[in-house]
Write a protein that holds these residues in place. Structure first.
Motif, PDB file in Angstrom:
ATOM      1  N   ASP A 127      33.221  11.170  22.282  1.00 23.59           N
ATOM      2  CA  ASP A 127      31.877  11.197  21.711  1.00 23.59           C
ATOM      3  C   ASP A 127      31.620   9.936  20.881  1.00 23.59           C
ATOM      4  OD1 ASP A 127      29.426  12.007  20.535  1.00 23.59           O
ATOM      5  OD2 ASP A 127      30.542  12.772  18.803  1.00 23.59           O
ATOM      6  N   GLY A 128      30.476   9.294  21.136  1.00 25.46           N
ATOM      7  CA  GLY A 128      30.100   8.108  20.376  1.00 25.46           C
ATOM      8  C   GLY A 128      30.762   6.825  20.866  1.00 25.46           C
ATOM      9  N   LYS A 129      31.625   6.949  21.873  1.00 26.27           N
ATOM     10  CA  LYS A 129      32.294   5.744  22.395  1.00 26.27           C
ATOM     11  C   LYS A 129      31.545   5.191  23.607  1.00 26.27           C
ATOM     12  CE  LYS A 129      37.055   6.598  20.978  1.00 26.27           C
ATOM     13  NZ  LYS A 129      38.301   7.202  21.420  1.00 26.27           N
ATOM     14  N   SER A 130      31.631   3.863  23.769  1.00 27.09           N
ATOM     15  CA  SER A 130      31.115   3.274  25.005  1.00 27.09           C
ATOM     16  C   SER A 130      32.116   3.584  26.114  1.00 27.09           C
ATOM     17  CB  SER A 130      30.966   1.768  24.840  1.00 27.09           C
ATOM     18  OG  SER A 130      32.235   1.192  24.687  1.00 27.09           O
ATOM     19  N   LEU A 131      31.660   3.500  27.370  1.00 25.90           N
ATOM     20  CA  LEU A 131      32.570   3.783  28.487  1.00 25.90           C
ATOM     21  C   LEU A 131      33.782   2.852  28.463  1.00 25.90           C
ATOM     22  CD1 LEU A 131      30.248   4.554  31.522  1.00 25.90           C
ATOM     23  CD2 LEU A 131      31.463   6.123  30.019  1.00 25.90           C
ATOM     24  N   GLU A 132      33.529   1.613  28.034  1.00 27.75           N
ATOM     25  CA  GLU A 132      34.607   0.624  27.949  1.00 27.75           C
ATOM     26  C   GLU A 132      35.713   1.137  27.021  1.00 27.75           C
ATOM     27  OE1 GLU A 132      33.074  -2.968  26.363  1.00 27.75           O
ATOM     28  OE2 GLU A 132      34.615  -4.222  27.292  1.00 27.75           O
ATOM     29  N   LYS A 133      35.289   1.750  25.886  1.00 28.44           N
ATOM     30  CA  LYS A 133      36.278   2.218  24.896  1.00 28.44           C
ATOM     31  C   LYS A 133      36.787   3.630  25.201  1.00 28.44           C
ATOM     32  CE  LYS A 133      35.137  -0.882  21.199  1.00 28.44           C
ATOM     33  NZ  LYS A 133      34.115  -1.117  20.176  1.00 28.44           N
ATOM     34  N   ALA A 134      35.994   4.430  25.940  1.00 26.99           N
ATOM     35  CA  ALA A 134      36.406   5.807  26.241  1.00 26.99           C
ATOM     36  C   ALA A 134      37.584   5.823  27.217  1.00 26.99           C
ATOM     37  CB  ALA A 134      35.237   6.602  26.804  1.00 26.99           C
ATOM     38  N   ARG A 135      37.712   4.772  28.035  1.00 22.23           N
ATOM     39  CA  ARG A 135      38.843   4.603  28.971  1.00 22.23           C
ATOM     40  C   ARG A 135      39.120   5.871  29.792  1.00 22.23           C
ATOM     41  NH1 ARG A 135      42.344   0.547  28.425  1.00 22.23           N
ATOM     42  NH2 ARG A 135      44.087   1.910  28.929  1.00 22.23           N
ATOM     43  N   ILE A 136      38.052   6.486  30.325  1.00 21.17           N
ATOM     44  CA  ILE A 136      38.217   7.730  31.083  1.00 21.17           C
ATOM     45  C   ILE A 136      39.048   7.532  32.366  1.00 21.17           C
ATOM     46  CG2 ILE A 136      36.969   9.569  32.324  1.00 21.17           C
ATOM     47  CD1 ILE A 136      34.854   9.356  30.073  1.00 21.17           C
ATOM     48  N   PRO A 137      38.758   6.495  33.179  1.00 16.75           N
ATOM     49  CA  PRO A 137      39.594   6.330  34.380  1.00 16.75           C
ATOM     50  C   PRO A 137      41.065   6.087  34.032  1.00 16.75           C
ATOM     51  CG  PRO A 137      37.611   4.993  34.543  1.00 16.75           C
ATOM     52  CD  PRO A 137      37.661   5.506  33.135  1.00 16.75           C
ATOM     53  N   GLU A 138      41.313   5.291  33.005  1.00 20.14           N
ATOM     54  CA  GLU A 138      42.700   4.974  32.634  1.00 20.14           C
ATOM     55  C   GLU A 138      43.427   6.218  32.129  1.00 20.14           C
ATOM     56  OE1 GLU A 138      40.028   3.353  31.726  1.00 20.14           O
ATOM     57  OE2 GLU A 138      40.275   1.199  31.970  1.00 20.14           O
ATOM     58  N   GLU A 139      42.736   7.063  31.345  1.00 17.86           N
ATOM     59  CA  GLU A 139      43.375   8.220  30.734  1.00 17.86           C
ATOM     60  C   GLU A 139      43.515   9.394  31.701  1.00 17.86           C
ATOM     61  OE1 GLU A 139      44.507   8.627  27.547  1.00 17.86           O
ATOM     62  OE2 GLU A 139      44.070   6.548  27.033  1.00 17.86           O
ATOM     63  N   THR A 140      42.546   9.534  32.609  1.00 13.06           N
ATOM     64  CA  THR A 140      42.497  10.761  33.415  1.00 13.06           C
ATOM     65  C   THR A 140      42.664  10.522  34.909  1.00 13.06           C
ATOM     66  OG1 THR A 140      40.121  10.635  33.800  1.00 13.06           O
ATOM     67  CG2 THR A 140      40.825  11.746  31.785  1.00 13.06           C
ATOM     68  N   GLY A 141      42.495   9.291  35.364  1.00 14.27           N
ATOM     69  CA  GLY A 141      42.527   9.025  36.796  1.00 14.27           C
ATOM     70  C   GLY A 141      41.200   9.328  37.482  1.00 14.27           C
ATOM     71  N   PHE A 142      40.207   9.803  36.709  1.00 13.29           N
ATOM     72  CA  PHE A 142      38.890  10.111  37.275  1.00 13.29           C
ATOM     73  C   PHE A 142      37.923   8.940  37.068  1.00 13.29           C
ATOM     74  CE2 PHE A 142      40.450  14.342  37.394  1.00 13.29           C
ATOM     75  CZ  PHE A 142      39.658  15.038  38.284  1.00 13.29           C
ATOM     76  N   PHE A 143      37.164   8.620  38.107  1.00 12.07           N
ATOM     77  CA  PHE A 143      36.115   7.622  37.974  1.00 12.07           C
ATOM     78  C   PHE A 143      34.798   8.318  37.692  1.00 12.07           C
ATOM     79  CE2 PHE A 143      39.407   5.469  40.192  1.00 12.07           C
ATOM     80  CZ  PHE A 143      39.393   4.220  39.582  1.00 12.07           C
ATOM     81  N   ILE A 144      33.931   7.667  36.946  1.00 15.46           N
ATOM     82  CA  ILE A 144      32.657   8.304  36.595  1.00 15.46           C
ATOM     83  C   ILE A 144      31.658   8.084  37.716  1.00 15.46           C
ATOM     84  CG2 ILE A 144      30.718   8.269  34.976  1.00 15.46           C
ATOM     85  CD1 ILE A 144      32.923   7.551  32.874  1.00 15.46           C
ATOM     86  N   ARG A 145      31.136   9.182  38.259  1.00 10.87           N
ATOM     87  CA  ARG A 145      30.193   9.110  39.364  1.00 10.87           C
ATOM     88  C   ARG A 145      28.773   9.009  38.827  1.00 10.87           C
ATOM     89  NH1 ARG A 145      26.917   8.744  42.347  1.00 10.87           N
ATOM     90  NH2 ARG A 145      26.611   9.469  44.483  1.00 10.87           N
ATOM     91  N   ALA A 146      28.473   9.754  37.760  1.00 11.03           N
ATOM     92  CA  ALA A 146      27.134   9.738  37.163  1.00 11.03           C
ATOM     93  C   ALA A 146      27.201  10.444  35.815  1.00 11.03           C
ATOM     94  CB  ALA A 146      26.137  10.456  38.073  1.00 11.03           C
ATOM     95  N   ILE A 147      26.207  10.196  34.973  1.00 12.92           N
ATOM     96  CA  ILE A 147      26.116  10.898  33.687  1.00 12.92           C
ATOM     97  C   ILE A 147      24.755  11.591  33.637  1.00 12.92           C
ATOM     98  CG2 ILE A 147      25.995  10.630  31.167  1.00 12.92           C
ATOM     99  CD1 ILE A 147      27.787   8.116  31.531  1.00 12.92           C
ATOM    100  N   ARG A 148      24.766  12.888  33.292  1.00 12.84           N
ATOM    101  CA  ARG A 148      23.488  13.570  33.093  1.00 12.84           C
ATOM    102  C   ARG A 148      23.238  13.671  31.598  1.00 12.84           C
ATOM    103  NH1 ARG A 148      22.325  18.572  32.035  1.00 12.84           N
ATOM    104  NH2 ARG A 148      24.254  19.501  32.808  1.00 12.84           N
ATOM    105  N   ARG A 149      22.075  13.191  31.172  1.00 10.25           N
ATOM    106  CA  ARG A 149      21.707  13.239  29.755  1.00 10.25           C
ATOM    107  C   ARG A 149      20.495  14.158  29.653  1.00 10.25           C
ATOM    108  NH1 ARG A 149      22.260   7.740  26.627  1.00 10.25           N
ATOM    109  NH2 ARG A 149      24.411   8.444  26.926  1.00 10.25           N
ATOM    110  N   GLY A 150      20.773  15.447  29.333  1.00 14.25           N
ATOM    111  CA  GLY A 150      19.679  16.427  29.355  1.00 14.25           C
ATOM    112  C   GLY A 150      19.171  16.548  30.770  1.00 14.25           C
ATOM    113  N   ASP A 151      17.885  16.197  30.988  1.00 18.67           N
ATOM    114  CA  ASP A 151      17.314  16.293  32.337  1.00 18.67           C
ATOM    115  C   ASP A 151      17.348  14.972  33.083  1.00 18.67           C
ATOM    116  OD1 ASP A 151      16.689  18.937  31.961  1.00 18.67           O
ATOM    117  OD2 ASP A 151      14.756  18.448  31.025  1.00 18.67           O
TER     118      ASP A 151
END
Lengths: 200, 200
Positions: A127-151
């Protein structure tokens, strides 16, 4: 891109929405995952809204144009019909998930993709991190396909896109207060890393 | 993966075919490109064939299973209906291309993707080369989305996949003699590099 202001932008948005809906519809069945099915249904609603807005804009755009142009423009109205058929098809697939998928389709398939839905929640480490700093692919092996923000959907997040939990203000965008981020991500095979996602 | 032998494999193949068909359908309209429309139509035919084979296999799989299993399995027959709706929708979009697309949808859009169809022809510099050696992304800026080999599709080519022109033997595969490769590729924006593709 936001909701799309001209016909071309709307068409590009419809393409992105349809594309993701197809992926989610199949993933929902292959993984027997109702959360993915729900996201597919959200996409269906937005697809229908964009298709409606496109029909209105097409008629406005046709005003005052010569007959030949009107004929070519009118064929764009067909897109509304086409999109309705596609989204009805995905709807039928999503219905299968609600009835329960037989384990026969869930047999191991090594090269398959896995899709997951994650909500950015209270006390979530990204929360509050940029994608660069969240390091989701590095930490989880998952790539981000899309982000839903509300609608709204972010199909092309970049390294500066900041992830937000529900209830926060988004000073950089219009009308996106009180909307949490939901991340759709995908990976290729190997299930052992999925557990890590539960960190969020 | 080839045509798919079990229900899960068939479903994965249907997903890959539908996914590509949606991308091609929209790209055909956005780029007013009949070649892309033709490839979308080829995909439609294969989608219908896989859906038919899946129906047959579902009925075979249901034989001798208890009632609860049969009910869950039968919902997979719904996929055939769903896929028909989706492919009908894309068909309608492709029809728009055959009538000519109004230039209003072709207005410049910077972040858009471009898709192209290339045939591997006689005296083509990539003929007989592996993807690793053909260096298509490096030379053209286009990434390979899929390769069609006659009536078959390679959705996940790897660096060792060898490109072949029409009429050559393919010792590594069954029944794929006299089938040329057609490459579907895509890139992000900037049109100036498209000319390079004509080298092939």
């Amino acid at each position: 891109m936001r909701k799309g202001k001209n016909l071309k932008e709307m068409l590009v948005r419809l393409r992105d929405l349809t594309d993701l809906m197809v992926e989610l519809g199949y993933a929902a069945i292959l993984q027997d995952d109702r959360e993915l099915a729900q996201e597919a249904q959200r996409l269906r609603d937005e697809i229908r809204e964009v298709a409606y807005n496109m029909r209105v804009l097409t008629i406005f755009a046709a005003k005052g144009l010569p007959r030949k142009d009107v004929e070519q423009l009118s064929s764009l109205l067909q897109i509304g019909v086409a999109v309705k058929e596609i989204s009805d098809g995905i709807d039928d697939m999503v219905e299968i998930v609600s009835r329960g998928v037989h384990p026969i389709v869930q047999a191991a398939y090594r090269r398959d993709f896995i899709m997951k839905v994650m909500d950015v929640e209270e006390e979530c480490p990204v929360d509050g991190k940029s994608l660069e700093k969240a390091r989701i692919p590095e930490e989880t092996g998952f790539f981000i396909r899309a982000i839903r923000r509300g609608d709204d959907w972010i199909f092309y997040p970049n390294s500066k896109t900041v992830l937000k939990k529900r209830g926060q203000d988004f000073p950089q965008g219009k009308g996106c207060c009180n909307k949490e981020d939901t991340i759709l991500c995908q990976k290729n095979g190997e299930k052992e890393k999925v557990r890590l996602l539960r960190k969020f």
